[in-house]
Design an enzyme around this catalytic site. Sequence first.
Site, PDB file in Angstrom:
ATOM      1  N   ILE A 155       0.832  -1.199   0.000  1.00 18.89           N
ATOM      2  CA  ILE A 155       0.000   0.000   0.000  1.00 18.89           C
ATOM      3  C   ILE A 155       0.870   1.254   0.000  1.00 18.89           C
ATOM      4  O   ILE A 155       0.633   2.198  -0.767  1.00 18.89           O
ATOM      5  CB  ILE A 155      -0.959   0.003   1.201  1.00 18.89           C
ATOM      6  CG1 ILE A 155      -1.935  -1.175   1.104  1.00 18.89           C
ATOM      7  CG2 ILE A 155      -1.725   1.323   1.279  1.00 18.89           C
ATOM      8  CD1 ILE A 155      -2.806  -1.368   2.333  1.00 18.89           C
ATOM      9  N   ASP A 174      11.104   2.930   6.536  1.00 14.33           N
ATOM     10  CA  ASP A 174      10.704   1.524   6.663  1.00 14.33           C
ATOM     11  C   ASP A 174      11.927   0.748   7.115  1.00 14.33           C
ATOM     12  O   ASP A 174      13.069   1.137   6.827  1.00 14.33           O
ATOM     13  CB  ASP A 174      10.183   0.976   5.325  1.00 14.33           C
ATOM     14  CG  ASP A 174       9.310  -0.264   5.505  1.00 14.33           C
ATOM     15  OD1 ASP A 174       9.712  -1.171   6.256  1.00 14.33           O
ATOM     16  OD2 ASP A 174       8.222  -0.323   4.912  1.00 14.33           O
ATOM     17  N   CYS A 205       1.881   1.426   7.769  1.00 18.59           N
ATOM     18  CA  CYS A 205       2.609   0.344   8.415  1.00 18.59           C
ATOM     19  C   CYS A 205       1.666  -0.499   9.271  1.00 18.59           C
ATOM     20  O   CYS A 205       0.579  -0.041   9.644  1.00 18.59           O
ATOM     21  CB  CYS A 205       3.756   0.897   9.268  1.00 18.59           C
ATOM     22  SG  CYS A 205       3.238   2.131  10.475  1.00 18.59           S
ATOM     23  N   PRO A 206       2.053  -1.718   9.606  1.00 17.36           N
ATOM     24  CA  PRO A 206       1.193  -2.572  10.431  1.00 17.36           C
ATOM     25  C   PRO A 206       1.207  -2.116  11.887  1.00 17.36           C
ATOM     26  O   PRO A 206       2.089  -1.364  12.317  1.00 17.36           O
ATOM     27  CB  PRO A 206       1.837  -3.954  10.281  1.00 17.36           C
ATOM     28  CG  PRO A 206       3.278  -3.659   9.995  1.00 17.36           C
ATOM     29  CD  PRO A 206       3.289  -2.406   9.177  1.00 17.36           C
ATOM     30  N   THR A 232      -4.542   5.635   7.141  1.00 14.46           N
ATOM     31  CA  THR A 232      -5.459   4.661   6.544  1.00 14.46           C
ATOM     32  C   THR A 232      -5.020   3.243   6.883  1.00 14.46           C
ATOM     33  O   THR A 232      -5.450   2.286   6.232  1.00 14.46           O
ATOM     34  CB  THR A 232      -5.506   4.825   5.010  1.00 14.46           C
ATOM     35  OG1 THR A 232      -4.166   4.735   4.492  1.00 14.46           O
ATOM     36  CG2 THR A 232      -6.119   6.151   4.612  1.00 14.46           C
ATOM     37  N   SER A 233      -4.176   3.104   7.911  1.00 14.23           N
ATOM     38  CA  SER A 233      -3.596   1.801   8.221  1.00 14.23           C
ATOM     39  C   SER A 233      -4.296   1.142   9.407  1.00 14.23           C
ATOM     40  O   SER A 233      -5.210   0.351   9.238  1.00 14.23           O
ATOM     41  CB  SER A 233      -2.094   1.954   8.482  1.00 14.23           C
ATOM     42  OG  SER A 233      -1.499   0.690   8.620  1.00 14.23           O
ATOM     43  N   ARG A 234      -3.886   1.472  10.630  1.00 14.31           N
ATOM     44  CA  ARG A 234      -4.508   0.933  11.834  1.00 14.31           C
ATOM     45  C   ARG A 234      -4.640   2.052  12.858  1.00 14.31           C
ATOM     46  O   ARG A 234      -3.711   2.842  13.061  1.00 14.31           O
ATOM     47  CB  ARG A 234      -3.685  -0.222  12.423  1.00 14.31           C
ATOM     48  CG  ARG A 234      -3.792  -1.523  11.645  1.00 14.31           C
ATOM     49  CD  ARG A 234      -5.178  -2.134  11.774  1.00 14.31           C
ATOM     50  NE  ARG A 234      -5.327  -3.380  11.024  1.00 14.31           N
ATOM     51  CZ  ARG A 234      -5.815  -3.472   9.802  1.00 14.31           C
ATOM     52  NH1 ARG A 234      -6.166  -2.366   9.155  1.00 14.31           N
ATOM     53  NH2 ARG A 234      -5.945  -4.645   9.209  1.00 14.31           N
ATOM     54  N   ASP A 258      -9.012   7.145   8.431  1.00  9.39           N
ATOM     55  CA  ASP A 258      -9.985   6.150   7.997  1.00  9.39           C
ATOM     56  C   ASP A 258     -10.103   5.042   9.031  1.00  9.39           C
ATOM     57  O   ASP A 258     -10.941   4.156   8.900  1.00  9.39           O
ATOM     58  CB  ASP A 258      -9.551   5.565   6.647  1.00  9.39           C
ATOM     59  CG  ASP A 258     -10.591   4.634   6.049  1.00  9.39           C
ATOM     60  OD1 ASP A 258     -11.768   5.038   5.967  1.00  9.39           O
ATOM     61  OD2 ASP A 258     -10.243   3.496   5.668  1.00  9.39           O
ATOM     62  N   GLU A 263     -12.454   1.876  17.108  1.00 10.59           N
ATOM     63  CA  GLU A 263     -13.451   1.880  16.042  1.00 10.59           C
ATOM     64  C   GLU A 263     -14.461   0.743  16.142  1.00 10.59           C
ATOM     65  O   GLU A 263     -15.552   0.825  15.561  1.00 10.59           O
ATOM     66  CB  GLU A 263     -12.781   1.845  14.674  1.00 10.59           C
ATOM     67  CG  GLU A 263     -12.060   0.562  14.335  1.00 10.59           C
ATOM     68  CD  GLU A 263     -11.473   0.601  12.926  1.00 10.59           C
ATOM     69  OE1 GLU A 263     -11.871  -0.235  12.107  1.00 10.59           O
ATOM     70  OE2 GLU A 263     -10.630   1.464  12.646  1.00 10.59           O
ATOM     71  N   HIS A 295     -13.528   3.486   8.022  1.00  6.82           N
ATOM     72  CA  HIS A 295     -12.828   2.319   7.474  1.00  6.82           C
ATOM     73  C   HIS A 295     -13.326   2.025   6.054  1.00  6.82           C
ATOM     74  O   HIS A 295     -13.731   0.909   5.723  1.00  6.82           O
ATOM     75  CB  HIS A 295     -13.018   1.097   8.365  1.00  6.82           C
ATOM     76  CG  HIS A 295     -11.812   0.193   8.374  1.00  6.82           C
ATOM     77  ND1 HIS A 295     -11.090  -0.107   9.503  1.00  6.82           N
ATOM     78  CD2 HIS A 295     -11.196  -0.462   7.360  1.00  6.82           C
ATOM     79  CE1 HIS A 295     -10.096  -0.919   9.195  1.00  6.82           C
ATOM     80  NE2 HIS A 295     -10.141  -1.142   7.904  1.00  6.82           N
TER      81      HIS A 295
END
Length: 332
Positions: A155, A174, A205-206, A232-234, A258, A263, A295
């Site tokens: 992504i 990264d 990133c995760p 927009t990840s977590r 997002d 959430e 989301h």
Amino acid sequence: MKTAFFSTKSYDREYFDKSRELEGHDITYFEVPLNVHTARLAEGYDAVCIFVNDIADTETIHKLASLGVKAIALRCAGFNNVNLKTAYENGIKVVRVPAYSPEAVAEHAVALILTLNRKTHRAYNRVREGNFSIENLTGFNLYKKTIGVVGTGLIGTAFCRIMLGFGCKVVAFDIRQNQELIEKGVIYEPLEKVLFESDIISLHCPLNPSTAHMIDKNAIDKMKNGVMVINTSRGGLVNSIDTIEGLKNGKIGYLGIDVYEQESELFFKDLSEMVIQDDVMARLISFPNVLVTGHLGFFTKEALEEITRITLQNLSDLDAGRSLQNEVPYTA
């Protein structure tokens, strides 16, 4: 394979029911999320299929194992809501959809940037009310701005390509550098330097112990005044309380999210006739320079088709005892 689908919506039923790969699968749809209290619904099923806000913690997995469930199939990429250690100890396989449409999420991140910047959502509401004034709707050119990208997986890579197309300078952080991106002009830097230099910071990133609340007061203090932050990840990557302080003092000029740490109590639900009980979310949406989408980043036709295809393939592989290409491994 007999599978209980949790947290299902109308679009889940639509795409799975019409899939050509559905043959051989016995699916039951449950609208409720998976947790320790609803796990009993999985009695008599070989597998459960879950989404981002279902809870497969230690207690829930023990319950699933006692009911004879042999597999957890995630119809998403993230797996931070699954206790892999407990699943492994109970002989439950965990599979996921590692890449359904990186472009869908990357493009949504760009949509957040453009909407916040050019204030198209506010202009739309004005015109609907007959107000054609453009006062206080000033934006800025993306051209030649510095875009900071945290995480350059599939992504993040798609997002970098788009921003390079806007004529932006793209800097990234990264733990693994992508040589293809370097050749295209992306500059890898330490995280602190990315935070310091960027006009816009986008997270890709995760969520894990090393990234949880990576955007906190300390990180925000390193950023430019008026920075735009996009997630927009977590949700757990961002400390919402610290972010609110950053918005109040003007350090953060724009926030587009997002995802949200809490959430599961809000997203994918119609709460329009209710009082929002989450005080943090209520405060966030009160800011004129904050944009929250529930989301929505993954939600394209192409992504839903790929999620369906890979999920059913994972279940077929499980049922046939084949090698699991998308298994989530557990390492102690």
